[in-house]
Design a protein around this motif. Sequence first.
Motif, PDB file in Angstrom:
ATOM      1  N   GLN A  77      31.100  32.654  36.018  1.00 36.67           N
ATOM      2  CA  GLN A  77      31.207  32.039  34.699  1.00 36.67           C
ATOM      3  C   GLN A  77      32.508  32.498  34.051  1.00 36.67           C
ATOM      4  O   GLN A  77      33.198  33.365  34.586  1.00 36.67           O
ATOM      5  N   GLU A  78      32.828  31.936  32.915  1.00 36.37           N
ATOM      6  CA  GLU A  78      34.057  32.291  32.213  1.00 36.37           C
ATOM      7  C   GLU A  78      34.071  33.793  31.906  1.00 36.37           C
ATOM      8  O   GLU A  78      33.093  34.366  31.442  1.00 36.37           O
ATOM      9  N   GLY A  79      35.189  34.419  32.205  1.00 31.54           N
ATOM     10  CA  GLY A  79      35.355  35.842  31.938  1.00 31.54           C
ATOM     11  C   GLY A  79      34.893  36.757  33.054  1.00 31.54           C
ATOM     12  O   GLY A  79      35.169  37.949  33.033  1.00 31.54           O
ATOM     13  N   ALA A  80      34.188  36.223  34.049  1.00 37.33           N
ATOM     14  CA  ALA A  80      33.705  37.047  35.163  1.00 37.33           C
ATOM     15  C   ALA A  80      34.860  37.338  36.125  1.00 37.33           C
ATOM     16  O   ALA A  80      35.816  36.577  36.228  1.00 37.33           O
ATOM     17  N   ALA A  81      34.754  38.455  36.832  1.00 35.14           N
ATOM     18  CA  ALA A  81      35.781  38.828  37.804  1.00 35.14           C
ATOM     19  C   ALA A  81      35.531  38.124  39.134  1.00 35.14           C
ATOM     20  O   ALA A  81      34.384  37.972  39.561  1.00 35.14           O
ATOM     21  N   LEU A  82      36.609  37.690  39.766  1.00 35.97           N
ATOM     22  CA  LEU A  82      36.571  37.168  41.130  1.00 35.97           C
ATOM     23  C   LEU A  82      37.563  37.983  41.944  1.00 35.97           C
ATOM     24  O   LEU A  82      38.569  38.457  41.417  1.00 35.97           O
ATOM     25  N   TYR A  83      37.310  38.157  43.223  1.00 38.21           N
ATOM     26  CA  TYR A  83      38.147  38.988  44.078  1.00 38.21           C
ATOM     27  C   TYR A  83      38.767  38.142  45.177  1.00 38.21           C
ATOM     28  O   TYR A  83      38.065  37.461  45.914  1.00 38.21           O
ATOM     29  N   VAL A 123      42.518  26.032  38.310  1.00 36.32           N
ATOM     30  CA  VAL A 123      41.282  25.679  37.625  1.00 36.32           C
ATOM     31  C   VAL A 123      40.241  25.410  38.709  1.00 36.32           C
ATOM     32  O   VAL A 123      40.481  24.631  39.632  1.00 36.32           O
ATOM     33  N   LEU A 124      39.105  26.092  38.609  1.00 32.66           N
ATOM     34  CA  LEU A 124      38.038  25.894  39.591  1.00 32.66           C
ATOM     35  C   LEU A 124      37.154  24.735  39.151  1.00 32.66           C
ATOM     36  O   LEU A 124      36.672  24.723  38.018  1.00 32.66           O
ATOM     37  N   PRO A 125      36.910  23.787  40.036  1.00 38.82           N
ATOM     38  CA  PRO A 125      35.985  22.704  39.684  1.00 38.82           C
ATOM     39  C   PRO A 125      34.564  23.237  39.568  1.00 38.82           C
ATOM     40  O   PRO A 125      34.233  24.298  40.117  1.00 38.82           O
ATOM     41  N   PRO A 137      32.775  36.489  44.433  1.00 39.77           N
ATOM     42  CA  PRO A 137      32.369  36.977  43.115  1.00 39.77           C
ATOM     43  C   PRO A 137      32.049  38.464  43.088  1.00 39.77           C
ATOM     44  O   PRO A 137      31.662  38.997  42.064  1.00 39.77           O
ATOM     45  N   HIS A 138      32.183  39.159  44.212  1.00 39.38           N
ATOM     46  CA  HIS A 138      31.893  40.597  44.250  1.00 39.38           C
ATOM     47  C   HIS A 138      32.992  41.299  45.033  1.00 39.38           C
ATOM     48  O   HIS A 138      33.693  40.690  45.835  1.00 39.38           O
ATOM     49  N   ASP A 139      33.134  42.583  44.799  1.00 41.39           N
ATOM     50  CA  ASP A 139      34.140  43.391  45.477  1.00 41.39           C
ATOM     51  C   ASP A 139      33.637  43.683  46.885  1.00 41.39           C
ATOM     52  O   ASP A 139      32.647  44.395  47.053  1.00 41.39           O
ATOM     53  N   PRO A 140      34.285  43.156  47.929  1.00 45.20           N
ATOM     54  CA  PRO A 140      33.794  43.366  49.287  1.00 45.20           C
ATOM     55  C   PRO A 140      33.844  44.823  49.726  1.00 45.20           C
ATOM     56  O   PRO A 140      33.094  45.230  50.609  1.00 45.20           O
ATOM     57  N   GLY A 141      34.672  45.634  49.123  1.00 43.58           N
ATOM     58  CA  GLY A 141      34.743  47.044  49.481  1.00 43.58           C
ATOM     59  C   GLY A 141      33.685  47.888  48.792  1.00 43.58           C
ATOM     60  O   GLY A 141      33.488  49.053  49.132  1.00 43.58           O
TER      61      GLY A 141
END
Length: 75
Positions: A28-34, A16-18, A47-51
């Motif tokens: 935000q909820e439902g967003a992709a994290l890499y 769980v992220l504080p 929060p973004h694809d580094p590639g």
Amino acid sequence: MIELKVRRFGNSLGVVLPKEAVARLHTQEGAALYLTEAPDGGYRLAPHDPGFAEKMAKAEDIIDRYRNTLHALAK
């Protein structure tokens, strides 16, 4: 440093992220994290694809080199 606890969510494990981390990641909820490996052997959460930037640079190079061909194919 923020300590996170691994918890069970159904058949999966997660953290769980504080709200401070959520705000700093601009997510935000439902967003992709890499989660990527860092050069020092650790991990990095972003929060973004580094590639993606590297892939876009290659695509732009192809578009520049084959602009006329791509234009003809688009007709």
